[in-house]
Design a protein around this motif. Structure first.
Motif, PDB file in Angstrom:
ATOM      1  N   GLY A 109      38.000  14.977 -43.485  1.00  0.00           N
ATOM      2  CA  GLY A 109      38.432  14.888 -41.996  1.00  0.00           C
ATOM      3  C   GLY A 109      38.024  13.833 -41.365  1.00  0.00           C
ATOM      4  O   GLY A 109      38.743  13.397 -40.355  1.00  0.00           O
ATOM      5  N   ASN A 110      36.715  13.527 -41.462  1.00  0.00           N
ATOM      6  CA  ASN A 110      35.928  12.522 -40.635  1.00  0.00           C
ATOM      7  C   ASN A 110      36.092  11.082 -40.997  1.00  0.00           C
ATOM      8  O   ASN A 110      35.901  10.011 -40.594  1.00  0.00           O
ATOM      9  N   GLY A 111      36.308  10.919 -42.535  1.00  0.00           N
ATOM     10  CA  GLY A 111      36.317   9.658 -43.036  1.00  0.00           C
ATOM     11  C   GLY A 111      37.670   9.063 -43.003  1.00  0.00           C
ATOM     12  O   GLY A 111      38.480   9.502 -42.767  1.00  0.00           O
ATOM     13  N   THR A 112      37.279   7.396 -43.034  1.00  0.00           N
ATOM     14  CA  THR A 112      38.519   6.863 -43.075  1.00  0.00           C
ATOM     15  C   THR A 112      38.739   5.929 -44.529  1.00  0.00           C
ATOM     16  O   THR A 112      37.825   6.273 -45.321  1.00  0.00           O
ATOM     17  N   PRO A 113      39.747   5.574 -44.998  1.00  0.00           N
ATOM     18  CA  PRO A 113      40.043   4.750 -46.242  1.00  0.00           C
ATOM     19  C   PRO A 113      38.868   3.627 -46.352  1.00  0.00           C
ATOM     20  O   PRO A 113      38.364   3.692 -47.590  1.00  0.00           O
ATOM     21  N   ALA A 114      38.347   3.109 -45.351  1.00  0.00           N
ATOM     22  CA  ALA A 114      37.558   1.915 -45.449  1.00  0.00           C
ATOM     23  C   ALA A 114      36.105   2.418 -45.638  1.00  0.00           C
ATOM     24  O   ALA A 114      35.302   2.114 -46.388  1.00  0.00           O
ATOM     25  N   GLY A 121      34.690   4.127 -55.463  1.00  0.00           N
ATOM     26  CA  GLY A 121      34.725   2.955 -56.417  1.00  0.00           C
ATOM     27  C   GLY A 121      35.793   2.182 -56.457  1.00  0.00           C
ATOM     28  O   GLY A 121      36.453   1.682 -57.451  1.00  0.00           O
ATOM     29  N   LEU A 122      36.587   2.536 -55.360  1.00  0.00           N
ATOM     30  CA  LEU A 122      37.761   1.868 -54.998  1.00  0.00           C
ATOM     31  C   LEU A 122      38.001   0.679 -53.780  1.00  0.00           C
ATOM     32  O   LEU A 122      36.729   0.726 -53.157  1.00  0.00           O
ATOM     33  N   SER A 123      38.916  -0.106 -53.863  1.00  0.00           N
ATOM     34  CA  SER A 123      38.808  -0.962 -52.680  1.00  0.00           C
ATOM     35  C   SER A 123      39.781  -0.304 -51.623  1.00  0.00           C
ATOM     36  O   SER A 123      40.432   0.785 -51.914  1.00  0.00           O
ATOM     37  N   VAL A 124      39.742  -0.836 -50.456  1.00  0.00           N
ATOM     38  CA  VAL A 124      40.292  -0.130 -49.428  1.00  0.00           C
ATOM     39  C   VAL A 124      41.792  -0.218 -49.557  1.00  0.00           C
ATOM     40  O   VAL A 124      42.641   0.904 -49.317  1.00  0.00           O
ATOM     41  N   ARG A 130      47.092   4.571 -52.803  1.00  0.00           N
ATOM     42  CA  ARG A 130      47.117   6.047 -53.366  1.00  0.00           C
ATOM     43  C   ARG A 130      47.749   6.772 -52.339  1.00  0.00           C
ATOM     44  O   ARG A 130      48.529   7.803 -52.604  1.00  0.00           O
ATOM     45  N   LEU A 131      47.240   6.982 -51.359  1.00  0.00           N
ATOM     46  CA  LEU A 131      47.634   7.753 -49.958  1.00  0.00           C
ATOM     47  C   LEU A 131      49.476   7.623 -49.846  1.00  0.00           C
ATOM     48  O   LEU A 131      50.225   8.581 -49.743  1.00  0.00           O
ATOM     49  N   PRO A 144      40.893   8.055 -39.646  1.00  0.00           N
ATOM     50  CA  PRO A 144      40.425   9.370 -40.283  1.00  0.00           C
ATOM     51  C   PRO A 144      41.563   9.732 -40.984  1.00  0.00           C
ATOM     52  O   PRO A 144      42.549   9.981 -40.871  1.00  0.00           O
ATOM     53  N   LEU A 145      41.226  10.218 -42.425  1.00  0.00           N
ATOM     54  CA  LEU A 145      41.832  10.765 -43.343  1.00  0.00           C
ATOM     55  C   LEU A 145      42.283  12.095 -42.798  1.00  0.00           C
ATOM     56  O   LEU A 145      43.546  12.433 -43.126  1.00  0.00           O
ATOM     57  N   GLY A 146      41.697  12.897 -41.994  1.00  0.00           N
ATOM     58  CA  GLY A 146      42.361  14.065 -41.434  1.00  0.00           C
ATOM     59  C   GLY A 146      43.631  13.718 -40.483  1.00  0.00           C
ATOM     60  O   GLY A 146      44.480  14.308 -40.569  1.00  0.00           O
ATOM     61  N   ALA A 147      43.352  12.649 -39.822  1.00  0.00           N
ATOM     62  CA  ALA A 147      44.445  12.371 -38.909  1.00  0.00           C
ATOM     63  C   ALA A 147      45.583  11.879 -39.687  1.00  0.00           C
ATOM     64  O   ALA A 147      46.872  12.015 -39.199  1.00  0.00           O
ATOM     65  N   ILE A 148      45.511  11.315 -40.821  1.00  0.00           N
ATOM     66  CA  ILE A 148      46.432  10.691 -41.476  1.00  0.00           C
ATOM     67  C   ILE A 148      47.298  12.048 -42.266  1.00  0.00           C
ATOM     68  O   ILE A 148      48.440  12.090 -42.304  1.00  0.00           O
ATOM     69  N   ALA A 149      46.387  12.968 -42.521  1.00  0.00           N
ATOM     70  CA  ALA A 149      47.029  14.225 -43.426  1.00  0.00           C
ATOM     71  C   ALA A 149      47.606  14.923 -42.254  1.00  0.00           C
ATOM     72  O   ALA A 149      48.804  15.202 -42.517  1.00  0.00           O
ATOM     73  N   ASN A 150      47.215  15.012 -41.045  1.00  0.00           N
ATOM     74  CA  ASN A 150      48.143  15.732 -39.884  1.00  0.00           C
ATOM     75  C   ASN A 150      49.384  14.874 -39.501  1.00  0.00           C
ATOM     76  O   ASN A 150      50.318  15.713 -39.503  1.00  0.00           O
ATOM     77  N   ALA A 151      49.250  13.481 -39.618  1.00  0.00           N
ATOM     78  CA  ALA A 151      50.413  12.884 -39.165  1.00  0.00           C
ATOM     79  C   ALA A 151      51.439  12.878 -40.307  1.00  0.00           C
ATOM     80  O   ALA A 151      52.822  12.809 -39.755  1.00  0.00           O
ATOM     81  N   SER A 152      51.188  13.479 -41.422  1.00  0.00           N
ATOM     82  CA  SER A 152      52.197  13.250 -42.509  1.00  0.00           C
ATOM     83  C   SER A 152      52.480  14.905 -42.660  1.00  0.00           C
ATOM     84  O   SER A 152      53.269  15.008 -43.467  1.00  0.00           O
TER      85      SER A 152
END
Length: 174
Positions: A109-114, A121-124, A130-131, A144-152
Motif C-alpha cells: 500500500g505504501n511502498g513504491t516500485p523504487a 532483488g530486482l531492479s526498478v 512486471r506490473l 505508491p503501489l496501492g495507488a497504482i493498483a487503485n488507478a488500474s
C-alpha cells in the motif's frame, strides 16, 4: 438413535469446548504447535452439532431464560463485544489475519516500485515491467503501489501476485 444422540450431546459439548478453550488460550498467547489453529477452527465447527443437540435436549429449560433480563443483557453485551473488534482503532483501517499479510499489505500500500525493488532483488525497471505485464496502468517508479493498483481498478493482492512472479499473475489483465 435420537436417544443415543441426546445422551452424548452434553458430553461432546463439554469435551469439544475444553479442546476449544485450551487451543483458544494457546492461540491468544501465541504458543503451542502450528497445528493448534486448524484444531481450534475445525473442532469448533464440529462443536456446532453437539451444541444444537444439547439445545434440542434442554430446550424447555433453556427457553425460560429468554423472557428474563439476564439473557437480553448477555446477548447485548456479547454483540457489542464482538462489534468492537470490527471498529478500527484510532480511525485507521486495519486488516485482520496473520501479521505477515498485514505487513505485506502495508508494504504494498505504501511502498513504491523504487522502494520495494531492492527487497525483491530486482531492479526498478524489472518491477515496473512486471506490473505493466500484469496489466497495471499508470506505473511510475515513485508512485505508491496501492495507488497504482487503485488507478488500474485492481487490488493490492494483484500487485503482490505480479511482483512475486506468480503464474496467476500471468494473463491477469482485466
Amino acid at each position: 438413535m435420537p436417544n443415543l444422540l441426546k445422551r452424548y450431546a452434553t458430553p461432546f459439548v463439554t469435551g469439544l469446548f475444553v479442546v476449544s478453550l485450551i487451543s483458544g488460550i494457546a492461540l491468544f498467547f501465541h504458543t503451542g504447535p502450528g497445528a493448534l489453529h486448524p484444531v481450534h477452527e475445525w473442532l469448533s465447527m464440529v462443536l456446532i452439532l453437539p451444541f444444537v443437540l444439547h439445545l434440542w435436549r434442554n430446550w424447555r429449560a433453556f427457553s425460560t431464560y429468554f423472557p428474563r433480563a439476564p439473557m437480553a443483557i448477555a446477548l447485548c453485551v456479547s454483540a457489542v463485544a464482538t462489534l468492537a473488534f470490527f471498529v478500527p482503532a484510532g480511525g485507521e483501517t486495519t486488516r485482520g489475519g496473520p501479521p505477515q499479510f498485514a505487513f505485506a499489505e502495508t508494504v504494498v500500500g505504501n511502498g513504491t516500485p523504487a522502494s520495494v525493488a531492492p527487497v525483491l532483488g530486482l531492479s526498478v525497471d524489472d518491477v515496473t515491467a512486471r506490473l505493466q505485464k500484469a496489466g497495471f496502468t499508470d506505473v511510475a517508479a515513485e508512485k505508491p503501489l496501492g495507488a497504482i493498483a487503485n488507478a488500474s481498478g485492481r487490488s493490492t493482492a494483484d500487485v503482490l501476485r505480479a511482483l512475486s512472479g506468480s503464474p496467476a499473475a500471468e494473463g491477469a489483465n482485466r
